[in-house]
Design a protein around this motif. Sequence first.
Motif, PDB file in Angstrom:
ATOM      1  N   LEU A   1      42.393  53.867   0.867  1.00 29.17           N
ATOM      2  CA  LEU A   1      41.630  55.094   1.067  1.00 29.17           C
ATOM      3  C   LEU A   1      40.391  55.147   0.182  1.00 29.17           C
ATOM      4  N   LEU A   2      40.531  54.705  -1.071  1.00 26.72           N
ATOM      5  CA  LEU A   2      39.411  54.848  -2.007  1.00 26.72           C
ATOM      6  C   LEU A   2      38.260  53.923  -1.640  1.00 26.72           C
TER       7      LEU A   2
ATOM      8  N   VAL B   1      39.214  62.392  -0.553  1.00 29.00           N
ATOM      9  CA  VAL B   1      39.930  63.673  -0.536  1.00 29.00           C
ATOM     10  C   VAL B   1      39.824  64.333   0.840  1.00 29.00           C
ATOM     11  N   ILE B   2      38.598  64.330   1.382  1.00 26.01           N
ATOM     12  CA  ILE B   2      38.409  64.966   2.685  1.00 26.01           C
ATOM     13  C   ILE B   2      39.189  64.217   3.770  1.00 26.01           C
TER      14      ILE B   2
ATOM     15  N   VAL C   1      46.052  65.348  -0.740  1.00 31.64           N
ATOM     16  CA  VAL C   1      44.981  65.565  -1.716  1.00 31.64           C
ATOM     17  C   VAL C   1      45.460  65.226  -3.130  1.00 31.64           C
ATOM     18  N   VAL C   2      46.634  65.736  -3.482  1.00 33.87           N
ATOM     19  CA  VAL C   2      47.170  65.444  -4.816  1.00 33.87           C
ATOM     20  C   VAL C   2      47.423  63.941  -4.965  1.00 33.87           C
TER      21      VAL C   2
ATOM     22  N   PHE D   1      32.908  58.154  -3.295  1.00 32.93           N
ATOM     23  CA  PHE D   1      34.105  57.536  -2.718  1.00 32.93           C
ATOM     24  C   PHE D   1      35.313  58.454  -2.849  1.00 32.93           C
ATOM     25  N   MET D   2      35.348  59.216  -3.939  1.00 36.47           N
ATOM     26  CA  MET D   2      36.488  60.104  -4.166  1.00 36.47           C
ATOM     27  C   MET D   2      36.388  61.350  -3.270  1.00 36.47           C
TER      28      MET D   2
END
Lengths: 246, 283
Positions: free
Chosen positions: B129-130, B20-21, B236-237, B15-16
């Motif tokens: 998002l997650l 990120v992508i 991303v951060v 999921f992470m």
Amino acid sequence: MQYAIDMKDVSVQYGTDVVLKDASIQIPYGTFTGVIGMNGAGKSTLFKVIMGLVKPVRGCVVVCDDSPGIAQKHGHVAYVPQNEVVDWDFPVSVYEVVMMGRVGLQNIFKTPTKEDREHVENALTKVKMLDFVDRQIGELSGGQKKRVFVARALAQGAEILLLDEPFAGLDALSERSLTQLLVELKGEGKTVILATHELTSLPDICDRVALVKRTVIAYGLTEEVFTRALVEQTFDGIIHNVNFDK
Amino acid sequence: MDIIQFIIEPLQYSFMLKAVIVSAVVGAACAVLSCFLILKGWSLLGDAISHAVLPGVVIAYMIGIPFSIGAFVFALLAVVLIGLIKTNTKIKEDAIMGIVFTTLFALGLILISQVRSSVDLTHVLFGELLGISDYAALWTIGVLSLVAVIILVFRRSFLIFCFDVVHAQSVGMPIRFIHYAFLVLLAITITGSLQTVGIILVIAMLITPGSTAFLLTKRFTVMLQIAVAVSVFSSVVGAYLSYYLNISTGGAIVFLQGCIFLLVFGYQAVMASRVKLKEQLVN
């Protein structure tokens, strides 16, 4: 082949507003015309008709022996915008602005070719701005800004140059050198048409004058048309500070 | 914990990795669009479209079709409505946008209150998002990459469109087509970004990166690069921050972007005042 612009009985209407009525004008190639009239008299509409941006409801327009649409496709007409409508903070350089003159002739991706670059450099040389190619356009003086847009018109290969209030905000020196450039272009066969409020210097610059008030009141050689009677009729009042006897 | 581990460890979870992508792609696409949007002066239009998609999302939820389809339909509806009212009245465009987007947003709120389980729908408002599904992740990546590529390939035309419409028209460029193509790309981008940052914050993704870059350069190509770099970095951060601190992903991304903008602005203000001070001292 004689006339760069040949308009007959052109009427333009925005909604119910008639902004031009039965306007006729025949501007020969290689001439320098000053278009004068009050604000809202229809000067910009006249320009828009020539550029093919506004379709008249009546009348017939021929630009460089073609319809305005075809002339547009060939890039025959170039427009030098008024200073205040340009976003001078826009992140483009002098070179990039002049390159924009080439877009009508480029492929769908607008990739500059060697030929495009040559045209751009020639145009910049002509207006004496080759030393400023990398400048952001906001970093130029008023006169230089105008020259960049004239160069764009040249890079476009335009036969007719339309300038909207080109002298607004220019100092005397810049005005003179811009005038010189335009007269030079006229000498090379370009047709220069400018809308202006500057009545004082008009007779020295333009060989022809068009008086506009909802229609073309009169058009012809400056010495015949730029008379007190006609100009005062155009501006609905008495004109001071202009010497009509030259 | 060393930095490498700090970065690598979360990526073990699929999921992470997805998050990120996806956030990087969303960040990049929005950044590219933002450069044109702020130069054209259309920021408010982006805001209007992003709010106007809400009813579309709720209706899509009710009838069980993908959110993005409903969102896209209402995005186009908003654009058409704004255009229609503008050409037929004398009301200024900003007022028209205000009317259209609030009305549609209000309609969305009414519809939400009628839907029983509104858990999924808060994701649309604020992003999730997650928790993005594989299908949604692939869809987002594909669509937004395509938008970014289209805009970059035709960047010169779009740039002329933003800089000088009259000139573009006078040399016969298809201005109407470019205008609507740009709006459709904008609508697609907003639709595709909903899952990441949500309806309310997506506009930040479409304004802040371009604005930050605009402060830093006078070259458009450089502006594009800075905007993408800043935006991808923040995205991303932001995703990592949200993982480690257990905070809203959309919130983290947009807050980071805002902080970077303020830093750049502050730096420039300080530099400018120093230059001024020097000049005064010299005189």
